[in-house]
Scaffold this active site. Sequence first.
Site, PDB file in Angstrom:
ATOM      1  CG  LEU A   1       4.510  -0.769  -3.699  1.00 45.64           C
ATOM      2  CD1 LEU A   1       4.465  -1.734  -2.526  1.00 45.64           C
ATOM      3  CD2 LEU A   1       5.262  -1.416  -4.863  1.00 45.64           C
TER       4      LEU A   1
ATOM      5  N   GLY B   1       0.786  -1.238   0.000  1.00 47.05           N
ATOM      6  CA  GLY B   1       0.000   0.000   0.000  1.00 47.05           C
ATOM      7  C   GLY B   1       0.813   1.280   0.000  1.00 47.05           C
ATOM      8  CD  GLN B   2       5.029  -0.072   1.089  1.00 48.36           C
ATOM      9  OE1 GLN B   2       4.166  -0.699   0.489  1.00 48.36           O
ATOM     10  NE2 GLN B   2       6.057  -0.651   1.663  1.00 48.36           N
ATOM     11  CD  GLU B   3       2.419   9.225  -2.458  1.00 45.45           C
ATOM     12  OE1 GLU B   3       3.089   9.432  -1.426  1.00 45.45           O
ATOM     13  OE2 GLU B   3       1.954  10.134  -3.183  1.00 45.45           O
TER      14      GLU B   3
END
Length: 179
Positions: free
Chosen positions: A73, A69-71
């Site tokens: 990705l 969920g990192q920006e």
Amino acid sequence: MGYLLSKMMAVFGDKEHKVIIVGLDNAGKTTILYQFLTKEAVHTSPTIGSNVEQITVRKTHFLVWDIGGQESLRASWYSYYGNTEIVILVVDSTDRERLTVTKEELHRMLAHEDLQNAAVLILANKQDMKGSLTAAEISQFLTLDSITTHSWHVQACCALTGEGLPASLDWMKSRVVAN
Ligand code: G3D
């Protein structure tokens, strides 16, 4: 696999239903995936790429993809959308500041053509933490009532104890059985 075999697997309940777990980093996606599997909280580290596991709920098989969920990705979430029957959106109910980002990501996903037939389960996670928003408050913030194009459900939960997760699996099962 031939058409006949896949038809037989569907009849006998062996069909695998694709599920993706999305949400911002730190929302609790990986903890939820492994809680579904082990019913025990596990130590997790940020998902780089994706984890995939099979979960069986009373003879219904789900293939569950946990997507980072990192920006950096989030821009590639769409590459997992094909054939998805259920989207699980995990929300950290204490993370008020990033609810706007979650709302944008949710409505962007719902507009994607590959998810037109998918049902959406919103998990209001971290209910054990002081000051967490209730499922109703999250529902209001994400304007879930405005969603008329997809079947959706919001569920309060705590990934550490597993509270709320059996009800989530029941809802998922009811969705794929309904189709
Ligand atoms: P992610 O996969 O969405 O990035 P993780 O999130 O599953 O890695 O969880 C991020 C952190 O939140 C983890 O803590 C995890 O233990 C914690 N967490 C997940 N669900 C809950 C919950 O319901 N309640 C509480 N209190 N914590 C939760 P660490 O400390 O390992 O970073």
